[in-house]
Design an enzyme around this catalytic site. Structure first.
Site, PDB file in Angstrom:
ATOM      1  N   ARG A  66      49.217  35.844  28.997  1.00 43.60           N
ATOM      2  CA  ARG A  66      48.462  36.888  28.287  1.00 43.60           C
ATOM      3  C   ARG A  66      49.262  37.491  27.127  1.00 43.60           C
ATOM      4  NH1 ARG A  66      46.969  42.627  30.512  1.00 43.60           N
ATOM      5  NH2 ARG A  66      45.149  43.174  29.245  1.00 43.60           N
ATOM      6  N   HIS A  70      47.875  38.386  23.378  1.00 46.57           N
ATOM      7  CA  HIS A  70      47.888  39.743  22.812  1.00 46.57           C
ATOM      8  C   HIS A  70      48.794  39.821  21.583  1.00 46.57           C
ATOM      9  CE1 HIS A  70      45.790  42.471  25.893  1.00 46.57           C
ATOM     10  NE2 HIS A  70      45.381  41.229  26.065  1.00 46.57           N
ATOM     11  N   ASN A  97      47.156  47.554  26.369  1.00 48.01           N
ATOM     12  CA  ASN A  97      48.428  46.857  26.590  1.00 48.01           C
ATOM     13  C   ASN A  97      49.268  47.488  27.694  1.00 48.01           C
ATOM     14  OD1 ASN A  97      48.151  44.715  24.862  1.00 48.01           O
ATOM     15  ND2 ASN A  97      49.107  45.756  23.109  1.00 48.01           N
ATOM     16  N   HIS A 195      41.708  32.791  32.059  1.00 51.53           N
ATOM     17  CA  HIS A 195      41.503  33.704  33.197  1.00 51.53           C
ATOM     18  C   HIS A 195      41.497  32.975  34.533  1.00 51.53           C
ATOM     19  CE1 HIS A 195      39.705  37.036  30.423  1.00 51.53           C
ATOM     20  NE2 HIS A 195      41.008  36.941  30.353  1.00 51.53           N
TER      21      HIS A 195
HETATM   22  C1  HEM Z   1      38.051  36.613  25.037  1.00 51.15           C
HETATM   23  C2  HEM Z   1      38.480  37.831  25.106  1.00 51.15           C
HETATM   24  C3  HEM Z   1      39.321  38.333  26.241  1.00 51.15           C
HETATM   25  C4  HEM Z   1      39.156  39.511  26.874  1.00 51.15           C
HETATM   26  C5  HEM Z   1      38.099  40.563  26.582  1.00 51.15           C
HETATM   27  C6  HEM Z   1      40.164  39.596  27.903  1.00 51.15           C
HETATM   28  C7  HEM Z   1      40.330  40.660  28.755  1.00 51.15           C
HETATM   29  C8  HEM Z   1      41.224  40.701  29.804  1.00 51.15           C
HETATM   30  C9  HEM Z   1      41.358  41.796  30.729  1.00 51.15           C
HETATM   31  C10 HEM Z   1      40.544  43.094  30.693  1.00 51.15           C
HETATM   32  C11 HEM Z   1      42.309  41.473  31.622  1.00 51.15           C
HETATM   33  C12 HEM Z   1      42.773  42.292  32.821  1.00 51.15           C
HETATM   34  C13 HEM Z   1      43.839  43.300  32.434  1.00 51.15           C
HETATM   35  C14 HEM Z   1      44.174  44.206  33.598  1.00 51.15           C
HETATM   36  O1  HEM Z   1      43.352  45.032  33.935  1.00 51.15           O
HETATM   37  O2  HEM Z   1      45.269  44.077  34.163  1.00 51.15           O
HETATM   38  C15 HEM Z   1      42.798  40.157  31.268  1.00 51.15           C
HETATM   39  C16 HEM Z   1      43.751  39.467  31.946  1.00 51.15           C
HETATM   40  C17 HEM Z   1      44.242  38.255  31.557  1.00 51.15           C
HETATM   41  N1  HEM Z   1      43.907  37.571  30.413  1.00 51.15           N
HETATM   42 FE1  HEM Z   1      42.389  37.979  29.176  1.00 51.15          FE
HETATM   43  N2  HEM Z   1      40.922  38.462  27.869  1.00 51.15           N
HETATM   44  C18 HEM Z   1      40.441  37.658  26.865  1.00 51.15           C
HETATM   45  C19 HEM Z   1      40.967  36.451  26.480  1.00 51.15           C
HETATM   46  C20 HEM Z   1      42.096  35.878  27.007  1.00 51.15           C
HETATM   47  C21 HEM Z   1      42.755  34.726  26.474  1.00 51.15           C
HETATM   48  C22 HEM Z   1      42.342  34.007  25.197  1.00 51.15           C
HETATM   49  C23 HEM Z   1      43.800  34.456  27.303  1.00 51.15           C
HETATM   50  C24 HEM Z   1      44.824  33.365  27.202  1.00 51.15           C
HETATM   51  C25 HEM Z   1      44.603  32.189  26.721  1.00 51.15           C
HETATM   52  C26 HEM Z   1      43.777  35.430  28.352  1.00 51.15           C
HETATM   53  C27 HEM Z   1      44.634  35.452  29.410  1.00 51.15           C
HETATM   54  C28 HEM Z   1      44.640  36.422  30.400  1.00 51.15           C
HETATM   55  C29 HEM Z   1      45.463  36.334  31.585  1.00 51.15           C
HETATM   56  C30 HEM Z   1      46.368  35.190  31.965  1.00 51.15           C
HETATM   57  C31 HEM Z   1      45.234  37.500  32.303  1.00 51.15           C
HETATM   58  C32 HEM Z   1      45.887  37.913  33.624  1.00 51.15           C
HETATM   59  C33 HEM Z   1      47.069  38.823  33.318  1.00 51.15           C
HETATM   60  C34 HEM Z   1      47.840  39.262  34.547  1.00 51.15           C
HETATM   61  O3  HEM Z   1      47.877  38.547  35.550  1.00 51.15           O
HETATM   62  O4  HEM Z   1      48.459  40.348  34.483  1.00 51.15           O
HETATM   63  N3  HEM Z   1      42.747  36.293  28.133  1.00 51.15           N
HETATM   64  N4  HEM Z   1      42.123  39.726  30.151  1.00 51.15           N
END
Ligand code: HEM
Length: 327
Positions: A66, A70, A97, A195
């Protein structure tokens, strides 16, 4: 662009387009193996450190992937997400963030690289290589990472608030925000597949459980059985609990998250939105039907494109000595 007859006007067009489109935005100056001469073991060093980290803290795979996303979506992939500011106004300080993790791992990689090749490998490149290595460590396919990015020296909380896509985004916003960065609708659905690993705080989707339209109602597009299950772990206003986004396979890079979205169990509105567009929906359906026949390869292509957003190369920016501080 081939210009056989209208040579002059074609040349003019080429010249104009090179002024209109900033070259850095397309990743000019990046190449696979950029450090081959100056630091031949750079990628091996990153791999080794990430291997060590994964063996003791595999839950860092999601956060580390992530971080690259970001970084790239705010000011481009130039390491601004890693900077601290004395008055708490850097990207890190923006609310979306606050849930980022993995900074210490990036510092650990940087320390190892500085020891081997001082002042050579940028923090922005470290984020890109680490993202690849966690994808591989969780069962995804190896892909080449273009390198040669340099680090920026600006990091703004305001920009992060403006530029990071909210979990409540609908398909129109998602498509527009990806297109602004040169990413296609296919890139959107493929990269959302990120995700498949990691966790989310309840607060990132809690309005879908408790207050979707401000009337104390749930989101009708989310599977009611899943809502009931999520409510057991996520009480209203819960700020701390972490939920596996892809329960049962949270540490495996696979297509299970696409399967969940198709079953109306995608956690965020932005995931569910992938069912609202014929192209993104067709992609999900195809991957599910074919057991993810192209997802792994597609992911490597799309993340390479993401890694080109707004990069600083050649003489722009700097190579930070410490990732959280400008030199
Ligand atoms: C398309 C728009 C996207 C939105 C709106 C979004 C939103 C989010 C949100 C809200 C979380 C949870 C944060 C939390 O509450 O801890 C999350 C987690 C995550 N996102 Fe996204 N995301 C997007 C795209 C992406 C992309 C493009 C990637 C990577 C290629 C990605 C990888 C991740 C990963 C790996 C997590 C897990 C993080 C953790 O385990 O702490 N996301 N995302």
């Amino acid at each position: 662009m081939a210009c056989p007859k209208l040579f002059l006007s074609c040349l003019l067009l080429q010249l104009m387009s090179s002024f209109l489109v900033p070259e850095v935005a397309h990743g000019r100056g990046l190449k696979v193996g950029f450090y081959q001469k100056a630091c031949p073991n750079a990628e091996a060093i990153v791999k080794e450190v990430i291997g060590q980290v994964m063996s003791v803290a595999p839950s860092l795979s999601g956060p580390l992937l992530r971080l690259h996303f970001h970084d790239c979506f705010v000011r481009g992939c130039e390491g601004s997400v890693l900077l601290n500011s004395p008055d708490n106004h850097s990207e890190k300080d923006a609310r979306p963030n606050h849930s980022l993790r993995g900074f210490q791992t990036i510092d650990r990689v940087k320390t190892a690289l500085e020891k081997a090749c001082p002042g050579i490998v940028s923090c922005a490149d470290i984020l890109a290589i680490v993202a690849r290595d966690v994808v591989v460590a969780t069962g995804g396919l190896f892909y080449d990472v273009e390198t040669g990015r340099r680090d920026g020296n600006v990091s703004s909380m305001k920009e992060a608030l403006n530029d990071l896509i909210p979990a409540t985004a609908n398909i129109t916003t998602l498509k527009t925000d990806f297109a602004k960065r040169g990413l296609s609708v296919k890139d959107l659905v493929v990269l959302s597949g990120g995700h498949t690993i990691g966790t989310s705080h309840c607060r990132s989707f809690s309005e879908r459980l408790y207050n979707f339209t401000g009337q104390g109602d749930p989101d009708p597009t989310l599977d009611p059985n899943y809502i009931a299950r999520l409510k057991l772990s996520c009480k209203p206003n819960d700020q701390t609990t972490l939920i596996e986004m892809d329960p049962g396979s949270v540490r495996t890079f696979d297509i299970k998250y696409f399967e969940l979205i198709a079953k109306r169990r995608g956690l965020f509105t932005s995931d569910a939105a992938l069912l609202d567009d014929s192209q993104t929906k067709a992609y999900l359906d195809f991957q599910i039907k074919t057991g993810g026949s192209t997802f792994f390869k597609d992911f490597g292509v799309s993340i390479m494109k993401m890694g080109r957003i707004g990069v600083l190369t050649e003489t722009a920016g700097e190579v930070r000595k410490v990732c959280s501080k400008v030199n």
